[in-house]
Design a protein around this motif. Structure first.
Motif, short mmCIF file in Angstrom:
data_model
loop_
_atom_site.label_atom_id
_atom_site.label_comp_id
_atom_site.label_asym_id
_atom_site.label_seq_id
_atom_site.Cartn_x
_atom_site.Cartn_y
_atom_site.Cartn_z
N SER A 29 -7.83 6.78 4.95
CA SER A 29 -7.40 8.17 4.81
C SER A 29 -7.21 8.58 3.36
O SER A 29 -7.77 9.57 2.91
CB SER A 29 -6.12 8.41 5.60
OG SER A 29 -5.08 7.63 5.08
N TRP A 53 -16.66 13.99 4.53
CA TRP A 53 -16.64 13.63 5.95
C TRP A 53 -15.41 12.79 6.28
O TRP A 53 -14.74 13.03 7.27
CB TRP A 53 -17.92 12.88 6.32
CG TRP A 53 -18.01 12.59 7.78
CD1 TRP A 53 -18.45 13.43 8.76
CD2 TRP A 53 -17.60 11.38 8.43
NE1 TRP A 53 -18.35 12.81 9.99
CE2 TRP A 53 -17.84 11.55 9.82
CE3 TRP A 53 -17.08 10.18 8.00
CZ2 TRP A 53 -17.57 10.56 10.75
CZ3 TRP A 53 -16.81 9.19 8.93
CH2 TRP A 53 -17.06 9.39 10.28
N GLN A 57 -13.06 14.31 8.98
CA GLN A 57 -13.22 13.78 10.33
C GLN A 57 -13.10 12.27 10.42
O GLN A 57 -12.53 11.76 11.37
CB GLN A 57 -14.59 14.19 10.89
CG GLN A 57 -14.74 15.65 11.09
CD GLN A 57 -16.14 16.01 11.55
OE1 GLN A 57 -17.04 15.19 11.54
NE2 GLN A 57 -16.33 17.25 11.96
N GLY A 58 -13.65 11.58 9.47
CA GLY A 58 -13.74 10.12 9.54
C GLY A 58 -12.41 9.43 9.65
O GLY A 58 -12.25 8.50 10.44
N SER A 59 -11.43 9.90 8.91
CA SER A 59 -10.12 9.25 8.97
C SER A 59 -9.46 9.46 10.33
O SER A 59 -8.73 8.59 10.81
CB SER A 59 -9.21 9.76 7.85
OG SER A 59 -9.03 11.14 7.93
N ILE A 60 -9.75 10.57 10.99
CA ILE A 60 -9.21 10.81 12.33
C ILE A 60 -9.86 9.85 13.33
O ILE A 60 -9.18 9.27 14.17
CB ILE A 60 -9.42 12.27 12.75
CG1 ILE A 60 -8.62 13.19 11.83
CG2 ILE A 60 -9.03 12.48 14.21
CD1 ILE A 60 -8.95 14.66 11.98
N TYR A 61 -11.18 9.66 13.23
CA TYR A 61 -11.87 8.72 14.12
C TYR A 61 -11.36 7.30 13.92
O TYR A 61 -11.14 6.57 14.88
CB TYR A 61 -13.38 8.76 13.90
CG TYR A 61 -14.04 10.05 14.31
CD1 TYR A 61 -13.61 10.76 15.42
CD2 TYR A 61 -15.10 10.56 13.59
CE1 TYR A 61 -14.21 11.94 15.80
CE2 TYR A 61 -15.73 11.74 13.96
CZ TYR A 61 -15.28 12.43 15.06
OH TYR A 61 -15.88 13.60 15.45
N ILE A 62 -11.17 6.92 12.68
CA ILE A 62 -10.65 5.58 12.39
C ILE A 62 -9.23 5.45 12.93
O ILE A 62 -8.86 4.41 13.49
CB ILE A 62 -10.70 5.30 10.87
CG1 ILE A 62 -12.13 5.31 10.36
CG2 ILE A 62 -10.01 3.98 10.54
CD1 ILE A 62 -13.03 4.26 10.93
N ILE A 64 -7.87 6.95 15.51
CA ILE A 64 -7.93 6.80 16.96
C ILE A 64 -8.40 5.40 17.34
O ILE A 64 -7.85 4.77 18.25
CB ILE A 64 -8.84 7.89 17.58
CG1 ILE A 64 -8.17 9.26 17.42
CG2 ILE A 64 -9.15 7.59 19.05
CD1 ILE A 64 -9.04 10.42 17.76
N ALA A 65 -9.39 4.88 16.62
CA ALA A 65 -9.85 3.51 16.87
C ALA A 65 -8.73 2.51 16.60
O ALA A 65 -8.58 1.53 17.34
CB ALA A 65 -11.07 3.20 16.02
#
Length: 86
Positions: A29, A53, A57-62, A64-65
């Motif tokens: 993040s 990105w 968006q990418g930090s949100i996907y990470i 959640i993972a």
């Protein structure tokens, strides 16, 4: 005495997992979204600079993972120390 050592080992394993996840979350993040954004912006993902990105968006996907990874690993730790919920 044995229970005390077991509970200390449990919390050590739990805090170790939490510490690793927080470091990864910080790197993705803050690191990828802010600190290294200029370097990452030379790479494009879906037509957008990679630094942008990650910030959008990418930090949100990470994140959640990481939630799913944390739940899985805590289940493993709970089973290893025999404190799982049925």
């Amino acid at each position: 005495m044995k229970e005390d050592r077991s509970s200390q080992a449990y919390w050590k394993a739990t805090l170790s997992l939490l510490f690793k996840i927080l470091i990864l979350w910080f790197l993705v993040s803050f690191g990828a979204g802010i600190l290294f954004a200029d370097m990452l912006n030379s790479i494009h993902l879906g037509g957008y600079p990679l630094g942008f990105w990650f910030a959008q968006q990418g930090s949100i996907y990470i994140f959640i993972a990481l939630i799913f990874y944390y739940a899985k690993k805590m289940g493993d730790i709970d089973r290893r120390f025999n404190v799982q919920e049925e």
